[in-house]
Scaffold this active site. Sequence first.
Site, PDB file in Angstrom:
ATOM      1  N   ASP A 198       0.802  -1.225   0.000  1.00 29.38           N
ATOM      2  CA  ASP A 198       0.000   0.000   0.000  1.00 29.38           C
ATOM      3  C   ASP A 198       0.834   1.273   0.000  1.00 29.38           C
ATOM      4  O   ASP A 198       0.297   2.365  -0.175  1.00 29.38           O
ATOM      5  CB  ASP A 198      -0.949   0.022   1.202  1.00 29.38           C
ATOM      6  CG  ASP A 198      -2.341  -0.418   0.780  1.00 29.38           C
ATOM      7  OD1 ASP A 198      -2.495  -0.799  -0.380  1.00 29.38           O
ATOM      8  OD2 ASP A 198      -3.252  -0.363   1.607  1.00 29.38           O
TER       9      ASP A 198
ATOM     10  N   GLY B 289      -9.150  30.388 -35.268  1.00 28.47           N
ATOM     11  CA  GLY B 289     -10.218  30.848 -36.153  1.00 28.47           C
ATOM     12  C   GLY B 289      -9.855  30.823 -37.630  1.00 28.47           C
ATOM     13  O   GLY B 289     -10.613  30.327 -38.465  1.00 28.47           O
ATOM     14  N   LEU B 290      -8.671  31.354 -37.989  1.00 27.48           N
ATOM     15  CA  LEU B 290      -8.305  31.437 -39.409  1.00 27.48           C
ATOM     16  C   LEU B 290      -8.184  30.034 -40.006  1.00 27.48           C
ATOM     17  O   LEU B 290      -8.683  29.756 -41.098  1.00 27.48           O
ATOM     18  CB  LEU B 290      -6.987  32.204 -39.564  1.00 27.48           C
ATOM     19  CG  LEU B 290      -6.484  32.310 -41.004  1.00 27.48           C
ATOM     20  CD1 LEU B 290      -7.467  33.114 -41.848  1.00 27.48           C
ATOM     21  CD2 LEU B 290      -5.103  32.958 -41.055  1.00 27.48           C
TER      22      LEU B 290
ATOM     23  N   ASP C  27     -11.462  38.372 -32.199  1.00 30.08           N
ATOM     24  CA  ASP C  27     -10.837  37.082 -32.460  1.00 30.08           C
ATOM     25  C   ASP C  27     -11.549  35.927 -31.748  1.00 30.08           C
ATOM     26  O   ASP C  27     -11.316  34.763 -32.049  1.00 30.08           O
ATOM     27  CB  ASP C  27      -9.362  37.124 -32.017  1.00 30.08           C
ATOM     28  CG  ASP C  27      -8.576  35.980 -32.645  1.00 30.08           C
ATOM     29  OD1 ASP C  27      -8.656  35.846 -33.879  1.00 30.08           O
ATOM     30  OD2 ASP C  27      -7.945  35.219 -31.905  1.00 30.08           O
TER      31      ASP C  27
HETATM   32  S1  SF4 Z   1      -7.526  -2.435  -2.272  1.00 32.11           S
HETATM   33 FE1  SF4 Z   1      -7.099  -1.067  -0.565  1.00 32.11          FE
HETATM   34  S2  SF4 Z   1      -5.890  -2.284   0.843  1.00 32.11           S
HETATM   35 FE2  SF4 Z   1      -5.846  -3.349  -1.103  1.00 32.11          FE
HETATM   36  S3  SF4 Z   1      -3.998  -2.577  -2.122  1.00 32.11           S
HETATM   37 FE3  SF4 Z   1      -5.685  -1.283  -2.790  1.00 32.11          FE
HETATM   38  S4  SF4 Z   1      -5.670   0.415  -1.387  1.00 32.11           S
HETATM   39 FE4  SF4 Z   1      -4.465  -1.178  -0.448  1.00 32.11          FE
END
Ligand code: SF4
Length: 567
Positions: free
Chosen positions: A36, A432-433, A297
Site C-alpha cells: 500500500d 479561427g483562421l 478574435d
Molecule cells: S484495495 Fe485497498 S488495501 Fe488493497 S492494495 Fe488497494 S488500497 Fe491497499
Amino acid sequence: MELTLWTYEGPPHVGAMRIATSMEGLHYVLHAPQGDTYADLLFTMIERRDRRPPVTYTTFQARDLGGDTAELVKRSVQAAVDRFQPEALLVGESCTAELIQDQPGSLANTMDLGGIPVVNLELPAYSKKENWGAAETFYQLVRTLLKNDMPEPGAPKPSPSRWREQGRRPRVNLLGPSLLGFRCRDDVLEVTRLLAEQGVDVAVVAPLGARPADLIRLPQADANVCLYPEVAGSVCSWLERQFGMPTIRTVPIGIGATLDFLLELGRVLDLDPELSERAAQQAEQRSRLPWYSRSIDSTYLTGKRVFIFGDATHAIAAARIASQELGFKVVGLGSYSREQAREVRAAAKDLGLEALISDDYLAVEKAMAAAAPELVLGTQMERHSAKRLGLPCAVISSPLHVQDVPARFSPQMGWEGANVMFDTWVHPLMMGLEEHLIGMFRHDFEFVEGHRSHLGEAPKPLATNSATVGSSAAATALLEAPTAPATSDISIGDSSIGDISIGDMGLADSAMAAVLSWTADGEAGLARIPFFVRGKVRRNTETYAKDQGITAITEEVLYDAKAHFSR
Ligand code: SF4
C-alpha cells in the site's frame, strides 16, 4: 462487485493521506498490507514533494495474519510517535485492514503516547471514496483538536463585525486546499491577494501548510472561506454550528463567481459597502478574460459546444464560465462527486440539461460522444476519452496527472485564474483562421480537417473518403465500441468499415442505426459541413429521418433536417 478499469477517486484512506501530507506536525499510522506504500508516489511524483508523506504503514503480510496483527499496530504506533514526535496522530486502516477488524484507532487510544491527540479514523473503504475520506479526516481532526475549546451550549454567537470593535482588520480562514487538489497551491495565493485588496487578512490556511496548533486557532477568525467544499464542507458546517462562525460559500472561479465571492465577503464581514461597489465596477477590468472573450478574435468561439465533467466544484464553475463568460454552449455537465450531486443537478437544470452523476468513465465517455461536443473540459480521464474520440480537451479538475501540477503560477481562482482558464480552454481548439480556411479549402495535403497546426500536430494522411477525414480516432474508437453499428460501407483511410456514425459516437441508438443508411450524395453533403459540428448534424439528421420514417438519408433529407431544426 463492479468491473472497474479507471477510478476517479482513490479509497478514503488516500483522502486521509492527503490531509496528513498537506499538513505539518501531523502523522498518520495506517494499518495496511504490504504494497500500500504505492500511495507515497502520488505525493513524491505527481505533487513532486521533496520528502516522504508522514505515513507509517503497518505493512502486514500473509504470514502476519496467523499472528497478532493488533500487536503490530501498537508497535507501529509507538515507533511512529518515538521517531516523528508529531503534535497529533491519525490512526486508521486501509481496505484490507478493515476486513481483519483490529480497530487500530481504538488500540492507539488505549496507549500512553504522552498526551498527544489521537484521531481514530473510521473510513468505510467499500462505500466511500477519497474526497469523502479527506473531508471526514479533516472534520474529525478539527473536532478532536477543538474539543476543549467548545463554547457553552447557548453561548452567544460572535459578531462577524467584532473586528471593528476590537480595532483590527477582519480575518478569515481559507479551508479546503490540499495536496492532489486541483491547483490549490496557487489558488491560495490568488485568493489571499484578493482578500488583501479588500483589507481582509488570512488567519489560517488549512489543511495545506497548517500545523495542528494552527487548527486550534481556527475560531479566532471572523469567518471561514470554504474554498473546496469537497474537502472543507463538513468542517465549515461544524464550525458554523458549534462556534457560530459564518461561512463564505461562493467559490471564486470565474469572473462572475469572483465578484459574487467579494460581495458575499463584504456582506458577511460587514465591510465598507464602497469596497463591494468598487469591486463590482472593476470586475470587468480586473482580469483579461472579459476583454479577450469580447475581442473579435473570439467571435468564432460563440456557441462552441462544450462537454464538462469533473469534481462538483470545478464542473459547476466551468459551466458558468463557459455559458456566461465565453459564450460556449454547454451540451453536457456532470460530476463524479456524489456528495455534491444536488448542486450539480441544479446547475445542469439551469442550462436545460440533465446532470450526469457517475464514477464510471465509460458512461461519461458515452455521454460525451452522444453530446457531440467541440471541446471537452474534464479530468485526466476525459483527456483519454476525448483523445479516443478525436476531440479537443482541457483539464479542469482532479484526478490529475503530473502536468497539472505545473511549476508556473497557474491558479483557477480569482482574476488571474480567469486568465489562466481562458488560455487553457481556448488553446486546444483550432484557431479561427485555420478553421475558416479548412472549411473553404478541403483538399489541402497538409491542413486537412481536424488538423490543428498550432499544436504542432503532424499532418494527418488524406483519407480516401472525405466524409471521414479527421474522424479516424473516433472511428477507431467506434470500431472498438460494442454498440458500433455496421450498415453501410464507407472507407476510413485504407480500412473499409461499416459506418453510420463516424465522427459521432453518440448517435448510437443501435436500433435506429440498424435501419438507417446514408446514400453517397447524403455522405457527400455531410462532408461539406465543417467537421467540428458534423457529428451533431449527423445525429440530428438521423433523428429527423427516424421521426419521418425515412431509411435512406440523401442530401435532400440532410437539408430538410437542417431546415427542420433551425425552425
Ligand atoms: S484495495 Fe485497498 S488495501 Fe488493497 S492494495 Fe488497494 S488500497 Fe491497499
